[in-house]
Motif scaffolding. Structure first.
Motif, PDB file in Angstrom:
ATOM      1  N   TRP A  19       8.355   4.819 -47.767  1.00 55.94           N
ATOM      2  CA  TRP A  19       8.770   4.537 -48.847  1.00 55.94           C
ATOM      3  C   TRP A  19       9.831   3.432 -48.290  1.00 55.94           C
ATOM      4  N   HIS A  50      15.256  -0.826 -52.040  1.00 55.25           N
ATOM      5  CA  HIS A  50      15.651  -2.493 -51.471  1.00 55.25           C
ATOM      6  C   HIS A  50      17.494  -2.385 -51.238  1.00 55.25           C
ATOM      7  N   SER A  57      15.862   1.423 -56.678  1.00 56.65           N
ATOM      8  CA  SER A  57      14.742   0.953 -56.430  1.00 56.65           C
ATOM      9  C   SER A  57      13.970   0.772 -54.932  1.00 56.65           C
ATOM     10  N   ASN A  64      10.010   0.320 -53.111  1.00 57.20           N
ATOM     11  CA  ASN A  64       8.503   0.704 -52.857  1.00 57.20           C
ATOM     12  C   ASN A  64       7.868   1.142 -51.407  1.00 57.20           C
ATOM     13  N   CYS A  93       2.067  -4.221 -49.330  1.00 59.25           N
ATOM     14  CA  CYS A  93       3.367  -3.388 -49.790  1.00 59.25           C
ATOM     15  C   CYS A  93       2.395  -2.868 -51.025  1.00 59.25           C
ATOM     16  N   GLU A 107       3.489  -2.073 -57.195  1.00 57.04           N
ATOM     17  CA  GLU A 107       4.278  -1.231 -58.328  1.00 57.04           C
ATOM     18  C   GLU A 107       2.837  -1.100 -59.761  1.00 57.04           C
ATOM     19  N   GLU A 160      11.206  -6.288 -55.216  1.00 57.01           N
ATOM     20  CA  GLU A 160       9.723  -6.041 -54.261  1.00 57.01           C
ATOM     21  C   GLU A 160       9.113  -7.139 -53.792  1.00 57.01           C
TER      22      GLU A 160
END
Length: 350
Positions: free
Chosen positions: A160, A163, A193, A195, A211, A214, A304
């Motif tokens: 993980w 951002h 946030s 990703n 990635c 979402e 993202e």
């Protein structure tokens, strides 16, 4: 110059409204090594601001400062033994020894020092330690006999990435002038946030930076379709051949990784799985190197897409030599695990 002079000077300057930092700097300029420490200046300035008139030290009770006796040495030893996290002030309060005597006992007589506690990923059982030793010996033998080569190992894992980046305290340090406040760094909330990334690499560089979509989670099907198939495609491209013979995959024991569907797919592609013991992030390059390397070099990202581009750029810009060093360290870590009887070994790395 004696303490009385220092304390008299501190008193006068404090009455004039001078702050302790400036007073200490003035004493150092005038007296050099004979100046009172900043802690002492701060303590006396506080006393004078609170209305103290006397400039002499308070009378000391208890043992003389110079008492380096066996009794006092044993007393300090017992205090530290009872609580290894004891501070200097707590030891002084327990023993009534002076700071100087206590320091000499700790460093010169007991010859000990205070270090940060060692954190471990998991409390390993004897059985888990034995498994770590067994698998490390088997893997090391294959490398030593030449049946396995580091250049044929591909390793990967999920991580993980937020951002907003929060770096180590040392990197967050900033220069400030008199009267200025340091920059405030706010802790992340669990709702910030972030990703999920799946990243694979070899000893000569990156293979895949993916990635995760979402709202998606990585189950065995997602892992095969969106990660492993792209890894195989890239291997064939880099090898300029039609097979993956000799390739070994090193990943941890997460559920999607050990699913029968994943194992069957890798078998069909002629990719062997490198045996990996439970609870062993210290034996996976993604965990012991790449995660920190990426996060250390990232800057804050708006969304993202920009985060995905930034992560991919960081991974590609890591020098090839660093990838090679990381895999060389894998062999060192395998040997350390064996020599440390399967227990975690980070504290043994120089």
């Amino acid at each position: 110059m004696d303490n009385e002079f220092n304390q008299y000077y501190i008193k006068i300057r404090t009455i004039l409204g001078i702050d302790p930092k400036t007073i200490h700097e003035e004493l150092v300029t005038a007296l050099g090594p004979n100046a009172s420490s900043y802690t002492t200046v701060t303590r006396w300035a506080k006393r004078f601001r609170e209305g103290r008139e006397e400039i002499n030290d308070d009378p000391r009770f208890g043992r003389p400062v110079s008492e380096l006796t066996d009794e006092n040495i044993e007393l300090v030893r017992q205090v530290i033994s009872n609580d290894p996290h004891s501070t200097y002030d707590e030891i002084i309060a327990e023993t009534s020894l002076s700071h100087g005597t206590m320091e000499r006992i700790i460093h010169d007589c007991l010859k000990i020092k205070k270090v940060t506690s060692r954190w471990a990923p998991h409390e390993l059982t004897d059985e888990q330690k034995q498994q770590r030793v067994q698998l490390c010996r088997e893997n090391l033998t294959k490398f030593q006999t030449g049946s396995w080569r580091l250049c044929d190992i591909i390793t990967g894992n999920e991580m993980w990435i937020y951002h907003r980046q929060i770096h180590h305290k040392s990197k967050n340090a900033s220069w400030v002038g008199d009267g200025e406040s340091p920059i405030t760094v706010v802790h992340r909330s669990k709702f910030e946030s972030k990703n999920l990334f799946s990243i694979f690499f070899k000893s000569n560089g990156p293979v895949l930076t993916h990635c995760v979509d979402e709202g998606k989670t990585i189950d065995h099907n997602y892992y095969i379709e969106n990660c492993l198939k792209l890894v195989v495609k890239e291997i064939l491209k880099q090898r300029r051949s039609a097979d993956t013979k000799g390739i070994k995959l090193l990943h941890d024991n997460a559920r999607p990784h050990i699913h029968s569907g994943v194992i069957n797919y890798l078998t069909e592609e002629d990719i062997n799985i490198m045996p990996y013991p439970l609870y062993s992030p210290d034996l996976v390059p993604c965990d012991y190197w790449l995660n920190d390397c990426i996060k250390h070099n990232l800057t804050d990202q708006l969304n993202e897409k920009s985060l995905a581009r930034a992560v991919s750029k960081v991974v590609k810009n890591i020098p090839q030599e660093e990838y090679k060093k990381t895999f060389d360290k894998l062999l060192e870590k395998i040997e350390l695990c064996i020599n440390n009887h399967g227990d975690y070994f980070e504290h043994l790395i120089k």
